[in-house]
Each structure stands twice: as structure tokens, then as C-alpha cells.
Write a protein that holds these residues in place. Structure first.
Motif, mmCIF file in Angstrom:
data_model
loop_
_atom_site.group_PDB
_atom_site.id
_atom_site.type_symbol
_atom_site.label_atom_id
_atom_site.label_comp_id
_atom_site.label_asym_id
_atom_site.label_seq_id
_atom_site.Cartn_x
_atom_site.Cartn_y
_atom_site.Cartn_z
ATOM 1 N N VAL A 1 0.854 -1.182 0.000
ATOM 2 C CA VAL A 1 0.000 0.000 0.000
ATOM 3 C C VAL A 1 0.889 1.230 0.000
ATOM 4 O O VAL A 1 1.749 1.378 0.867
ATOM 5 C CB VAL A 1 -0.930 0.024 1.225
ATOM 6 C CG1 VAL A 1 -1.772 1.289 1.226
ATOM 7 C CG2 VAL A 1 -1.823 -1.203 1.233
ATOM 8 N N LEU A 2 0.718 2.111 -0.979
ATOM 9 C CA LEU A 2 1.543 3.314 -1.047
ATOM 10 C C LEU A 2 0.945 4.411 -0.179
ATOM 11 O O LEU A 2 -0.279 4.562 -0.101
ATOM 12 C CB LEU A 2 1.675 3.782 -2.496
ATOM 13 C CG LEU A 2 2.371 2.779 -3.422
ATOM 14 C CD1 LEU A 2 2.458 3.339 -4.838
ATOM 15 C CD2 LEU A 2 3.764 2.428 -2.925
ATOM 16 N N PRO A 3 1.788 5.192 0.481
ATOM 17 C CA PRO A 3 1.296 6.191 1.435
ATOM 18 C C PRO A 3 0.670 7.400 0.752
ATOM 19 O O PRO A 3 0.906 7.658 -0.432
ATOM 20 C CB PRO A 3 2.565 6.585 2.194
ATOM 21 C CG PRO A 3 3.667 6.357 1.212
ATOM 22 C CD PRO A 3 3.260 5.146 0.417
ATOM 23 N N TRP A 4 -0.104 8.134 1.510
ATOM 24 C CA TRP A 4 -0.726 9.376 1.075
ATOM 25 C C TRP A 4 -0.275 10.515 1.982
ATOM 26 O O TRP A 4 -0.106 10.325 3.189
ATOM 27 C CB TRP A 4 -2.254 9.282 1.160
ATOM 28 C CG TRP A 4 -2.876 8.293 0.241
ATOM 29 C CD1 TRP A 4 -3.003 6.951 0.444
ATOM 30 C CD2 TRP A 4 -3.481 8.571 -1.024
ATOM 31 N NE1 TRP A 4 -3.653 6.372 -0.620
ATOM 32 C CE2 TRP A 4 -3.953 7.343 -1.533
ATOM 33 C CE3 TRP A 4 -3.670 9.730 -1.768
ATOM 34 C CZ2 TRP A 4 -4.599 7.247 -2.759
ATOM 35 C CZ3 TRP A 4 -4.322 9.638 -2.987
ATOM 36 C CH2 TRP A 4 -4.777 8.412 -3.477
ATOM 37 N N LYS A 5 -0.114 11.691 1.402
ATOM 38 C CA LYS A 5 0.050 12.911 2.172
ATOM 39 C C LYS A 5 -1.283 13.642 2.164
ATOM 40 O O LYS A 5 -2.014 13.600 1.161
ATOM 41 C CB LYS A 5 1.136 13.802 1.561
ATOM 42 C CG LYS A 5 2.529 13.183 1.560
ATOM 43 C CD LYS A 5 3.526 14.116 0.886
ATOM 44 C CE LYS A 5 4.911 13.481 0.848
ATOM 45 N NZ LYS A 5 5.898 14.371 0.160
ATOM 46 N N THR A 6 -1.621 14.299 3.252
ATOM 47 C CA THR A 6 -2.893 15.010 3.315
ATOM 48 C C THR A 6 -2.675 16.463 3.704
ATOM 49 O O THR A 6 -1.750 16.798 4.455
ATOM 50 C CB THR A 6 -3.848 14.358 4.331
ATOM 51 O OG1 THR A 6 -3.226 14.340 5.623
ATOM 52 C CG2 THR A 6 -4.191 12.937 3.926
ATOM 53 N N GLU A 7 -3.540 17.308 3.158
ATOM 54 C CA GLU A 7 -3.568 18.725 3.493
ATOM 55 C C GLU A 7 -5.005 19.050 3.868
ATOM 56 O O GLU A 7 -5.921 18.837 3.071
ATOM 57 C CB GLU A 7 -3.119 19.573 2.299
ATOM 58 C CG GLU A 7 -1.740 19.195 1.759
ATOM 59 C CD GLU A 7 -1.478 19.800 0.390
ATOM 60 O OE1 GLU A 7 -2.344 20.548 -0.117
ATOM 61 O OE2 GLU A 7 -0.409 19.504 -0.180
ATOM 62 N N GLU A 8 -5.209 19.568 5.073
ATOM 63 C CA GLU A 8 -6.564 19.779 5.581
ATOM 64 C C GLU A 8 -6.835 21.245 5.876
ATOM 65 O O GLU A 8 -5.949 21.980 6.293
ATOM 66 C CB GLU A 8 -6.775 18.973 6.867
ATOM 67 C CG GLU A 8 -6.588 17.477 6.697
ATOM 68 C CD GLU A 8 -6.872 16.714 7.973
ATOM 69 O OE1 GLU A 8 -7.917 16.988 8.600
ATOM 70 O OE2 GLU A 8 -6.053 15.856 8.341
ATOM 71 N N SER A 9 -8.073 21.655 5.621
ATOM 72 C CA SER A 9 -8.559 22.968 6.032
ATOM 73 C C SER A 9 -9.974 22.787 6.556
ATOM 74 O O SER A 9 -10.498 21.665 6.597
ATOM 75 C CB SER A 9 -8.540 23.954 4.864
ATOM 76 O OG SER A 9 -9.539 23.617 3.905
ATOM 77 N N ALA A 10 -10.622 23.876 6.926
ATOM 78 C CA ALA A 10 -11.976 23.765 7.476
ATOM 79 C C ALA A 10 -12.970 23.258 6.444
ATOM 80 O O ALA A 10 -13.952 22.593 6.795
ATOM 81 C CB ALA A 10 -12.429 25.122 8.015
#
Length: 290
Positions: free
Chosen positions: A106-115
Motif C-alpha cells: 500500500v503506497l502512502p498518502w500525504k494530506t492537506e486539511e482545512s476547514a
């Protein structure tokens, strides 16, 4: 990262797996919506809908064709499945979604979060093939709705990325049975003679059979008569005053209406062909309407 909400709507997402055990090799793991509920409590999943792995659940998407990890693709034993990771192939150089020997990595994910949004990014490279995939879910600020957007870049050394992509929203709106319906664009016509056609009601909607929860898998395919310019459909239940409206920004290759026990889905398909270094972007807008 399991929830995104505002004053109009709340979404939940399938948790990221810790490893490959038991995973499907099909669906993009990042941004897989598994629940949609409006602020006044209306959900397009029946409370009685069973979350079992045979039927599936939620609103995933898939890039069908994998990237073969080998200089000689016909002899490849593994492949990059876009949005998933490295998969084993049941037959060298061959892949069908019904063959699921398993996910090797399983390849990793990067996440970027806002409201108001979450963006998932996955980079992959192996054996001269690779991609950069971004997927974002953004909530509408003026109504119960969301926009899903994708961006795919071909990072293969030499070969194009050629694949069909589709969105596969499993829905069980307002409970199941013959009161469920789908309304397709008028420009869509049957691609073949259906052995089990659906009836059309007085509002021009395709109605699920009363006993469709007892059927094995059924698949109806529709071809666009307008080069895919009208890319919109609706699903709902005739006993309720709300419906889920879906509109895509991309030229529709074709659409499928799929149903089996307890669940159905309208699937919009998009054909992608990217040369090395090229990027494609597209989106789907989903709103809850009366």
C-alpha cells in the motif's frame, strides 16, 4: 481526517489501512467517502443498509488499467494500481478487476486539511512507471453539497497512461426497493439490448425493480449521443423529497447503471490518455436537492 463538516453537510471517510491484508485492488484509497448526511439528518444510506464487504459501501473511484512494472509488460508479474499501490497479477501481463490476488504494498498518502476541504496526494514510481495523483474533497458553503476533484500526472519514463476512470457511488437512498430511481441525461441511449430493462415512470425516471434486493449483479450500459457533453444524473427514492444530483466536468465516455443486492450505482466513465509529463484535471459536483 475521518470527518469533514459544515452547517449544511457532514462527510466521513474510509480509514487508511495499516497494511495490505484484506484490501481490494480496485478502488482509490485516499478520499473514499463512506458517509454523507445533511445537517437535518437526511442520509442517502438507509439506516438498515449493511456494511458488508460483499456489497461494498460509500463513494469510491477507480482507475481500471494498472501500470505494468516491467520493460516487457506482457511478462510483468506486478503492477502499479493508481490510487492503491503495488499489486500482484494473477496472469503475467494481464489484469481484470475480477482477479484480485492481492495488494503487495500500500503506497502512502500525504494530506492537506482545512476547514472546508481535504486534499490527498500519492506519488508512485517503480520499474520505469509512475504517477502523481491528487484528490480533493471540498464542501459547498451555500448548500448541502461537495466537489470532488482529481489531478493525475504521468511520470512514466516512456509509456502513456491509458485507462478508463469511473466514480462508483454505492447508494441506498431512503431505504431500498422499487421506489428507488435514477434519472439519466436524455442524450444517453442504451448501448445494447438489456435482458432485464428497467421501467420508466411518469417523471421519466428509471425505477429499480420492487425485488431488486434479491437479484444477482445486473449491469446496464448507456452510450452518449452527444459526445459526452451532458454529464449529469440523479438518484433518489420516490418516497422522499430529496435527491442526489451529480454533475461531472469531463466528457462522458459512457455510463453504467449497476445494481445488486441492497445497493445500486450510476457510474460515469472518463477515458484518460496521458503522455509522459502530461497532467489531466477533472471534477464532480454532488448536491442534495429538492
Amino acid at each position: 481526517m475521518g470527518r469533514l463538516a459544515n452547517d449544511h453537510i457532514a462527510l466521513t471517510f474510509v480509514p487508511m489501512p495499516d497494511g495490505p491484508a484484506g484490501l481490494s485492488v480496485r478502488f482509490v484509497l485516499g478520499g473514499w467517502i463512506d458517509g454523507l448526511t445533511t445537517s437535518d439528518g437526511y442520509s442517502f444510506s438507509s439506516p438498515d443498509f449493511p456494511r458488508d464487504p460483499i456489497v461494498g459501501f460509500g463513494y469510491p473511484d477507480e482507475f481500471i488499467s494498472p501500470l505494468f512494472i516491467d520493460e516487457a509488460p506482457a511478462r510483468a508479474h506486478s503492477a502499479l494500481k493508481i490510487g492503491v499501490g503495488i499489486i500482484d497479477l494473477e496472469r503475467p501481463g494481464g489484469y481484470r478487476f475480477c482477479e484480485e490476488p492481492g495488494v503487495r504494498e500500500v503506497l502512502p498518502w500525504k494530506t492537506e486539511e482545512s476547514a472546508a476541504s481535504i486534499r490527498w496526494v500519492q506519488e508512485a514510481a517503480a520499474g520505469g512507471v509512475g504517477y502523481l495523483l491528487g484528490k480533493q474533497v471540498t464542501l459547498c458553503d451555500d448548500r448541502p453539497g461537495l466537489v470532488l476533484s482529481w489531478e493525475l500526472t504521468n511520470r512514466c519514463r516512456r509509456q502513456p497512461i491509458q485507462t478508463l476512470w469511473y466514480w462508483h457511488p454505492f447508494v441506498a437512498p431512503g431505504g431500498m426497493g422499487g421506489r428507488c430511481y435514477a434519472r439519466l441525461a436524455d442524450s444517453l441511449v442504451p448501448a445494447f439490448d438489456f435482458m432485464r430493462p428497467l421501467s420508466t415512470d411518469e417523471a421519466g425516471r428509471l425505477r429499480m425493480p420492487d425485488d431488486f434486493s434479491d437479484f444477482p449483479t445486473q449491469l446496464l450500459e448507456f452510450a452518449p449521443a452527444d459526445h459526452g457533453l451532458a454529464n449529469r444524473f440523479e438518484v433518489g427514492n420516490a418516497d422522499h423529497d430529496r435527491r442526489l444530483a451529480v454533475e461531472g466536468s469531463f466528457p462522458l465516455a459512457f455510463a453504467r447503471l449497476w445494481y445488486e443486492r441492497r445497493v445500486f450505482s450510476v457510474e460515469p466513465f472518463y477515458y484518460l490518455c496521458l503522455m509522459p509529463g502530461q497532467t489531466a484535471s477533472w471534477s464532480i459536483r454532488v448536491t442534495v436537492e429538492r
